[in-house]
Write a protein that holds these residues in place. Structure first.
Motif: not given
Length: 181
Positions: A103-106, A174-179
């Motif tokens: 899960v992304p931190e945000a 990673r895709q969700y975070s834009g990374d």
């Protein structure tokens, strides 16, 4: 080593993952008791915040023994959260390691136990947190073992097959975070 804390995950992120991986547990947006989402703990693994969801006890967490039913022992993919009450072991919930997700931190929301208005639920989560902190090393060991087995396609243990696809989930994270390049 940091102490485990309890989090929930944003509805938007869970919905996104479930579009691509339907076995991710739902946040049950439409049928929550109060505002309760599913909650869990977070640990760092392979550079990701891996969220391990907590779940209510199910019939499958018990087995018949003698004249009644007893709590099954914890196994790598499922840690059973227990508490002794008046000398009797009670099942409070489970940690579903097999269903952990990056899960992304945000998208993580720290659960505020101090402001929980449902006193029974507050007591339950408090008991679960005590168990989790006492068993932190075992939880970490089980999560790391299952992660390693799944990433190496080591399905000699049957439970590995039913674990979520961490490679796919990490890519989605990673895709969700834009990374993702």
């Amino acid at each position: 080593m940091e102490e485990f804390k309890v989090y929930s995950v944003s509805d938007a992120y869970i919905s996104y993952l479930r579009e691509h991986e339907p076995n991710v547990y739902s946040n049950k947006e439409d049928n929550r008791t109060h505002t309760r989402k599913y909650i869990g703990i977070v640990m760092d693994m392979n550079g990701f915040n891996y969220y391990i969801p907590m779940s209510s006890p199910k019939e499958s967490d018990y087995q018949i023994a003698g004249d009644g039913k007893v709590i099954k022992k914890s196994i790598v993919p499922i840690m059973r959260i227990t508490e002794k009450c008046n000398g009797v072991k009670e099942l409070k919930g489970t940690l579903r390691i097999s269903h952990m997700i990056p899960v992304p931190e945000a998208e993580l929301v720290l659960y505020d136990l101090d402001h929980e208005e449902d006193l029974d639920y507050k007591a339950l989560v408090s008991a679960e947190i005590i168990f989790i902190r006492k068993n932190a090393d075992k939880i970490r060991d089980n999560a790391e073992l299952l992660y390693k087995q799944k990433m190496n396609n080591d399905e000699t243990a049957g439970y590995v097959k039913s674990a979520l696809n961490y490679i796919k989930l990490e890519k989605l994270c990673r895709q969700y975070s834009g990374d993702e390049k």
